[in-house]
Scaffold this motif. Structure first.
Motif, short mmCIF file in Angstrom:
data_model
loop_
_atom_site.label_atom_id
_atom_site.label_comp_id
_atom_site.label_asym_id
_atom_site.label_seq_id
_atom_site.Cartn_x
_atom_site.Cartn_y
_atom_site.Cartn_z
N ASP A 27 40.09 48.58 20.70
CA ASP A 27 38.94 48.03 21.42
C ASP A 27 39.04 48.31 22.90
O ASP A 27 40.13 48.23 23.49
CB ASP A 27 38.84 46.52 21.20
CG ASP A 27 38.61 46.16 19.74
OD1 ASP A 27 38.00 46.98 19.03
OD2 ASP A 27 39.03 45.07 19.32
N GLY A 28 37.91 48.60 23.52
CA GLY A 28 37.87 48.80 24.96
C GLY A 28 37.81 47.48 25.70
O GLY A 28 37.60 46.41 25.11
N ILE A 29 37.96 47.55 27.03
CA ILE A 29 37.97 46.34 27.85
C ILE A 29 36.67 45.57 27.70
O ILE A 29 36.68 44.32 27.64
CB ILE A 29 38.21 46.72 29.33
CG1 ILE A 29 39.63 47.26 29.53
CG2 ILE A 29 37.96 45.52 30.24
CD1 ILE A 29 40.73 46.24 29.33
N ASP A 30 35.54 46.25 27.63
CA ASP A 30 34.25 45.55 27.50
C ASP A 30 34.22 44.66 26.26
O ASP A 30 33.77 43.51 26.31
CB ASP A 30 33.09 46.56 27.44
CG ASP A 30 32.80 47.18 28.78
OD1 ASP A 30 33.64 47.04 29.69
OD2 ASP A 30 31.74 47.82 28.93
N GLN A 83 35.35 35.37 40.23
CA GLN A 83 36.17 36.14 41.15
C GLN A 83 36.56 37.50 40.58
O GLN A 83 36.69 38.47 41.30
CB GLN A 83 37.43 35.34 41.50
CG GLN A 83 37.18 34.12 42.37
CD GLN A 83 36.74 34.53 43.77
OE1 GLN A 83 37.49 35.11 44.53
NE2 GLN A 83 35.49 34.22 44.10
N GLY A 84 36.73 37.56 39.27
CA GLY A 84 37.03 38.85 38.64
C GLY A 84 35.95 39.88 38.91
O GLY A 84 36.24 41.07 39.09
N GLU A 85 34.71 39.43 38.97
CA GLU A 85 33.59 40.32 39.24
C GLU A 85 33.39 40.55 40.74
O GLU A 85 33.05 41.65 41.17
CB GLU A 85 32.32 39.72 38.63
CG GLU A 85 31.12 40.65 38.65
CD GLU A 85 29.99 40.12 37.79
OE1 GLU A 85 28.91 40.72 37.84
OE2 GLU A 85 30.19 39.12 37.06
N PHE A 142 40.07 36.28 34.37
CA PHE A 142 39.95 37.07 35.60
C PHE A 142 40.27 38.52 35.34
O PHE A 142 39.54 39.43 35.76
CB PHE A 142 40.91 36.53 36.68
CG PHE A 142 41.02 37.45 37.86
CD1 PHE A 142 40.08 37.41 38.88
CD2 PHE A 142 42.06 38.38 37.95
CE1 PHE A 142 40.17 38.28 39.97
CE2 PHE A 142 42.15 39.25 39.02
CZ PHE A 142 41.21 39.20 40.04
N ALA A 143 41.39 38.77 34.63
CA ALA A 143 41.85 40.14 34.44
C ALA A 143 40.84 40.99 33.67
O ALA A 143 40.54 42.13 34.05
CB ALA A 143 43.20 40.13 33.72
N LYS A 174 36.80 45.10 33.64
CA LYS A 174 35.47 45.55 33.19
C LYS A 174 34.60 45.96 34.37
O LYS A 174 33.94 47.01 34.35
CB LYS A 174 34.80 44.44 32.39
CG LYS A 174 33.37 44.74 31.96
CD LYS A 174 32.77 43.54 31.23
CE LYS A 174 31.30 43.78 30.88
NZ LYS A 174 30.71 42.61 30.18
N THR A 175 34.62 45.16 35.43
CA THR A 175 33.77 45.42 36.60
C THR A 175 34.17 46.70 37.31
O THR A 175 33.31 47.45 37.78
CB THR A 175 33.86 44.24 37.58
OG1 THR A 175 33.44 43.04 36.92
CG2 THR A 175 32.98 44.47 38.80
#
Length: 713
Positions: free
Chosen positions: A186-189, A223-225, A249-250, A255-256
């Motif tokens: 699976d990808g991060i998204d 904050q992650g974004e 957050f990670a 993803k962002t």
């Protein structure tokens, strides 16, 4: 004599791979890996030259059956030197035997240093391999803008990682006849979507404590974004849900910003096992690699597609989420061997969470901070120091990355600190063990944490046995887990439960006592201990007492400075768990240690003053300096496992399972038990306890030989 075509590999089924095919395949992969930190052409160059020595007649004969060893690495390194590409030259020179020390210009041709090998090439003492010039042309690659020799070493090691991983992968694909299944599915998204599904039921929160946890979680997502990749601190109070919040957050941050993976660096194996299981529950087993000495994946022993894939992922950390120890992480960053360095390029463009950041090893603090700073400054990583007790590392980070101040992701104004203040602290003067045992016996349920295993056994021996428990690393892991299960059950049922433990219970062990006694230690340890008291906030704070006391014995020298720093903070600050007290403690701790003690082995000095001392650095960078030996205990499931071991069975699977039945002891204790005939020491040095009277069901292994040091956990 010349060959019509020069071969790099011959597969078992007779298929042939030419040197040119292998060089081009490796160059393509290495360039792709190095592109993550802006060194694509450097990566391509290392790949295209690394096996130029295979164009020699001698190597071709060896490949076709001649058993003579042939140096096929130095030729490519020498060609890199001719075009002013020293970083690539080092990477190529070490791609089989490990990165060499640079040495000096006067080194003899027989010395294994980089200069020694280049002298050998200059004197024409390598097998002739000029046939490559008919198939290839070499061009210089842009050189990175680096500030000092330390940064040059770090870049070279990262470039080396790209090369050795690319070399292994291209060879593996050819030998297997197809590309092997690696990495997460699976990808991060998608992983971020899975996290959202997992936490969706938490909102709206049902009580004040959970409202604060959810507020912190939401803050971390935002904050992650909002934040660009960089250096961060995440200071979440004990019980604030930092495991899931840091993952939130990670994943949102990755993803962002198109980052590739999340890496958790954790001090204790016990915390790793707990956190890795949480991540698997959220993200799925196939997306989480748990990497430490207690978990090994083996293709031969467990030949399922999933285990084969995980076994390959161990080699280069090509997984979306990796959970590992500080020992594995930092020792790899200062290693010289290809097996340790191969994964390093996958740290680029990663979100790296340093859980329990206050436990970064003080004796190696400056080299560790330097490495973190390099990953953030040049390699597109984000680093997050995550803890309830944030160490005061600002001045050290400023030394290495003055342009990147750490950003606090959860400042005090983001939550109500009083909601997390679930205990009241009180200080006692010296408590003799008998007086301490009496105090413990007056309570229905209580936890006492002391500084040594010997002290734990002594205090435990003074308690009435009904409802009394002991925990230390003299008990094998499966034994400790069984005792902890009983402790939790008694706590839940309201039954008598008085536990004496070493510090192993302070981090990563989810228990909730109405009262805690903690022998004097560093303030961070005291606050970790306090996290085992009224953990869920079900009792009034004024009824949940954490008692800090001086023990009966003189403090081991290892504790003197942390205790002195703790006393300093407690005398200056009214609340031990306040941010002011924590900051005061860590600043005093670093002051008392002194700058030199933060790089005890002078690793950074060595890197600055000597020319590329890769081997020397790797030989002295060991976060755990005390050598211990493992004694396997033939009890429970350990009996059948040790029987198999004693009958000659040797594979990674059995040692992984035996890890749950091993006790680590100092060499002095090991030798004393061996001399007394208490051990069955096998030919390979592994040992099984033969005198089972030395292992007690309540306190574990009894050590008769005392050592001047104290094992802490």
């Amino acid at each position: 004599m010349e060959y019509s075509h020069y071969l790099a590999h011959i597969a078992q089924d007779g298929r042939e791979q030419t040197v040119l095919e292998h060089l081009k395949g490796t160059a393509r992969l290495a360039a792709n890996f190095a592109s993550d930190f802006g060194a694509e052409e450097q990566g391509r160059l290392t790949g295209i030259v690394h096996d130029l020595g295979k164009y020699s007649i001698e190597f071709q004969r060896r490949l076709r059956g001649n058993a003579v060893q042939v140096d096929h690495s130095t030729a490519g390194a020498a060609e890199c030197c001719k075009i002013g590409q020293n970083y690539a030259a080092f990477a190529v020179a070490g791609h089989h035997v490990g990165l060499p020390d640079g040495g000096g210009r006067s080194d003899h041709e027989d010395e294994p240093t980089f200069f020694g090998r280049m002298r050998r090439a200059k004197l024409g003492k390598l097998p002739a391999c000029n046939a490559w010039q008919k198939e290839l042309r070499l061009f210089p690659a842009p050189l990175p803008a680096l500030s000092n020799p330390m940064e040059a070493m770090f870049f070279t090691r990262m470039l080396y990682s790209c090369l050795v991983d690319a070399d292994f992968l291209d060879t593996e694909t050819f030998m297997a006849g197809e590309e092997q299944d690696r990495g997460g599915r699976d990808g991060i998204d998608l992983l971020e979507t899975k996290l959202q599904a997992y936490i969706s039921g938490w909102f709206p929160a049902k009580n004040e404590l959970n409202k604060e946890r959810c507020a912190l979680l939401q803050r971390c997502l935002e904050q992650g974004e909002a934040q660009n990749p960089g250096l961060f601190t995440m200071t979440i109070p004990t019980g604030g849900g930092k495991t899931v919040s840091s993952l939130a957050f990670a994943l949102r941050h990755a993803k962002t910003h198109g980052m590739k993976r999340v890496i958790y660096v954790i001090p204790y194996t016990s915390i790793i096992e707990q956190n890795a299981q949480i991540f698997r529950d959220i993200l799925g087993d196939e997306n989480v690699l748990e990497y430490h000495s207690g978990v090994l994946y083996d293709v031969e022993d467990e030949a399922t597609p999933e285990n084969a894939r995980l076994s390959r992922a161990v080699e280069n950390w090509d997984m979306p989420v990796v959970v590992t120890t500080a020992v594995q992480f930092f020792e790899s960053l200062f290693a010289s061997r290809s097996s340790q360095c191969r994964k390093l390029h996958n740290l680029a463009k990663s979100v790296i969470i340093f859980d329990e950041a206050q436990m970064l090893p003080v004796s190696y603090l400056r080299p560790c901070v330097f490495a973190i700073a390099q990953l953030v400054k040049y390699y597109g990583a984000s680093a997050v120091l995550c803890t309830a007790t944030q160490p005061a590392l600002d001045s050290i980070f400023r030394e290495f990355v003055p342009s990147l101040p750490a950003i606090e992701l959860c400042p005090q104004e983001a939550f109500h600190q009083e909601v997390f203040s679930r205990v009241v602290f009180q200080k006692e003067e010296k408590l003799p063990w008998e007086a301490l045992a009496k105090r413990l016996g007056e309570r229905q349920q209580t936890l006492c944490i002391v500084n040594s295993r010997k002290s734990a056994q002594t205090v435990y021996s003074l308690l009435d046995r009904e409802g009394a428990f002991h925990l230390s690393t003299l008990m094998y892991p499966a034994h400790r887990k069984a005792v902890l299960e009983e402790i939790r059950a008694r706590l839940k049922a309201g039954l008598p439960c008085r536990v004496v433990s070493t510090s192993l219970i302070e981090a990563g062990v989810d228990v909730d006592f109405p009262a805690v006694f903690r022998e004097e230690a560093g303030l961070d340890s005291i606050l970790q201990a306090a996290g085992r008291c009224n953990r869920e906030g079900k009792r009034p704070a004024e009824e949940s007492i954490v008692t800090i006391f001086r023990g009966e014995i003189t403090l081991p020298s290892l504790f003197e400075i942390p205790v002195a720093a703790g006393r300093h903070a407690l005398n200056r600050c009214e609340q031990p768990d306040s941010p002011e007290a924590i900051r005061c403690y860590f600043q005093e701790l670093l002051n008392l240690k002194g700058v030199q003690a933060l790089d005890q082995k002078r690793i950074l000095t060595m890197m600055e003053r000597e020319f590329m001392p890769f081997r020397k650095v790797s030989e002295v960078f060991h976060l755990i300096d005390s050598e211990t030996k493992t004694v396997y205990i033939p009890l429970g499931a350990g009996y059948e496992l040790t029987q198999r071991l004693q009958s000659g069975e040797r594979n990674r699977k059995i040692f992984r399972e035996l890890g749950q039945y091993g006790v680590s002891v100092y060499p002095q204790h090991f030798e004393a038990m061996d001399a007394a005939g208490d051990l069955d020491v096998l030919e390979d040095g592994t040992a099984v306890l033969s005198n089972l009277s030395l292992y007690r069901g309540d306190t574990g292994l009894s050590l008769t030989a005392e050592h001047e040091k104290f094992l802490l956990i």
